[in-house]
Design a protein around this motif. Structure first.
Motif, PDB file in Angstrom:
ATOM      1  N   ARG A 185      36.736  15.321  11.964  1.00  0.00           N
ATOM      2  CA  ARG A 185      36.939  15.613  10.855  1.00  0.00           C
ATOM      3  C   ARG A 185      38.715  15.502  11.122  1.00  0.00           C
ATOM      4  NH1 ARG A 185      32.840  14.724   9.233  1.00  0.00           N
ATOM      5  NH2 ARG A 185      31.241  15.178   7.821  1.00  0.00           N
TER       6      ARG A 185
ATOM      7  N   ASP B 294      40.627  16.638   9.234  1.00  0.00           N
ATOM      8  CA  ASP B 294      40.778  17.946   8.234  1.00  0.00           C
ATOM      9  C   ASP B 294      39.659  18.670   8.183  1.00  0.00           C
ATOM     10  OD1 ASP B 294      41.696  20.198   6.854  1.00  0.00           O
ATOM     11  OD2 ASP B 294      42.589  19.208   4.914  1.00  0.00           O
ATOM     12  N   GLU B 295      39.638  20.256   9.155  1.00  0.00           N
ATOM     13  CA  GLU B 295      39.116  20.711   9.621  1.00  0.00           C
ATOM     14  C   GLU B 295      38.680  21.721   8.281  1.00  0.00           C
ATOM     15  OE1 GLU B 295      35.515  22.238  11.165  1.00  0.00           O
ATOM     16  OE2 GLU B 295      37.077  20.256  12.038  1.00  0.00           O
ATOM     17  N   ASN B 296      39.875  21.935   6.953  1.00  0.00           N
ATOM     18  CA  ASN B 296      39.339  22.514   6.210  1.00  0.00           C
ATOM     19  C   ASN B 296      38.900  21.977   5.039  1.00  0.00           C
ATOM     20  OD1 ASN B 296      40.237  25.148   6.621  1.00  0.00           O
ATOM     21  ND2 ASN B 296      42.830  23.520   6.828  1.00  0.00           N
ATOM     22  N   ARG B 297      38.403  20.314   5.298  1.00  0.00           N
ATOM     23  CA  ARG B 297      37.771  19.487   3.765  1.00  0.00           C
ATOM     24  C   ARG B 297      36.119  18.677   4.722  1.00  0.00           C
ATOM     25  NH1 ARG B 297      40.102  17.891  -0.517  1.00  0.00           N
ATOM     26  NH2 ARG B 297      39.005  16.155  -0.059  1.00  0.00           N
ATOM     27  N   ARG B 298      36.006  19.304   6.417  1.00  0.00           N
ATOM     28  CA  ARG B 298      35.162  19.291   6.376  1.00  0.00           C
ATOM     29  C   ARG B 298      33.730  18.495   5.656  1.00  0.00           C
ATOM     30  NH1 ARG B 298      32.501  18.677  10.882  1.00  0.00           N
ATOM     31  NH2 ARG B 298      34.019  18.516  12.047  1.00  0.00           N
TER      32      ARG B 298
ATOM     33  N   GLU C  79      34.267  17.588   1.824  1.00  0.00           N
ATOM     34  CA  GLU C  79      34.927  17.390   0.899  1.00  0.00           C
ATOM     35  C   GLU C  79      34.684  15.586   1.697  1.00  0.00           C
ATOM     36  OE1 GLU C  79      34.826  20.764  -0.261  1.00  0.00           O
ATOM     37  OE2 GLU C  79      35.906  20.231   1.590  1.00  0.00           O
ATOM     38  N   ASP C  80      35.758  15.791   2.820  1.00  0.00           N
ATOM     39  CA  ASP C  80      35.913  14.332   3.859  1.00  0.00           C
ATOM     40  C   ASP C  80      34.918  13.747   4.874  1.00  0.00           C
ATOM     41  OD1 ASP C  80      37.790  14.985   3.018  1.00  0.00           O
ATOM     42  OD2 ASP C  80      39.272  15.545   3.768  1.00  0.00           O
TER      43      ASP C  80
ATOM     44  N   ALA D 174      38.621  20.676  17.391  1.00  0.00           N
ATOM     45  CA  ALA D 174      37.734  21.197  16.405  1.00  0.00           C
ATOM     46  C   ALA D 174      36.651  20.296  16.144  1.00  0.00           C
ATOM     47  CB  ALA D 174      38.737  20.593  14.507  1.00  0.00           C
TER      48      ALA D 174
ATOM     49  N   HIS E 129      32.714  22.393  16.794  1.00  0.00           N
ATOM     50  CA  HIS E 129      32.089  23.048  15.355  1.00  0.00           C
ATOM     51  C   HIS E 129      30.995  21.821  16.052  1.00  0.00           C
ATOM     52  CE1 HIS E 129      30.015  21.462  10.967  1.00  0.00           C
ATOM     53  NE2 HIS E 129      29.528  20.376  11.830  1.00  0.00           N
TER      54      HIS E 129
END
Length: 210
Positions: free
Chosen positions: A30, A32-36, A38-39, A189, A193
């Motif tokens: 991903r 953006d890891e904060n949007r794992r 959602e994205d 990242a 994960h």
């Protein structure tokens, strides 16, 4: 986001982790890891085979290809895994032609384990250094005298062409591709994960001494 089109070739008697390891890396990446959740991954991964029939891997797992050589989209990256099946596939002219054609247009052509023998028989490793599974290093050197066989490195990265050691080394190779495409932070990242240690060293993981 325009996703990178990434193909992984599969064939009968392909080693499971050779293709599933990189598949996992690319699919969990991903930006953006904060949007794992959602994205989606920046890689659109395709399992590609000569025919649409299920492939039987080493160990008997059956896998349905996503597309055939003729149906594959224009690729940015192609990965050729290994396994016992490469003993036959390295002489498969349909596969060799597909790999040669891809090599002329992709950003990166990579192999895992004895997938390097396919690249070698396609004439794509001449003049380069390369590696493969430790059991096949000497065989690779005898087959391809114009290739410098690297017995020390886990992954041999020429940018356009990357080869890696045996089986689990495909995960590290795939993480290198992620880092090349989107930066090391994104690759780290993805490894985190997966709860997989990010490769801090490129030394071969096993001792080749008798």
């Amino acid at each position: 986001m325009k996703r990178k089109q990434l193909g992984i070739v599969i064939f009968d008697d392909v080693e499971v982790l050779d293709f599933c390891g990189p598949f996992e890396v690319f699919s969990v990446t991903r930006l953006d890891e904060n949007r794992r959740f959602e994205d989606t991954s920046p890689f659109d991964v395709h399992l590609i085979a000569q025919s649409p029939e299920p492939v039987t891997t080493t160990g008997g797992m059956k896998v349905i290809p996503g597309c055939t050589f003729e149906q594959a989209p224009p690729l940015d990256i192609l990965v050729v895994p290994g396994g016992m099946g490469t003993r036959q596939e390295m002489h498969n002219e349909s596969l060799l032609a597909f790999v040669r054609d891809a090599a002329a247009s992709v950003e990166t052509l990579a192999s895992v384990c004895t997938g390097a023998l396919v690249l070698g028989n396609a004439g794509l490793l001449d003049g380069l250094s390369a590696t493969t599974h430790w059991r096949s290093l000497d065989w690779m050197q005898s087959l391809f005298p114009n290739v410098t066989v690297d017995k020390q490195s886990h992954v041999v990265n020429h940018g356009h062409i990357i080869t890696s050691a045996g089986i689990s080394a495909g995960i590290d190779m795939a993480l290198q591709i992620v880092a090349m495409q989107f930066g090391e932070d994104v690759a780290r990242a993805a490894a985190r994960h997966m709860e997989y240690p990010y490769p801090e060293s490129n030394e071969r993981r096993i001792n080749l001494s008798p």
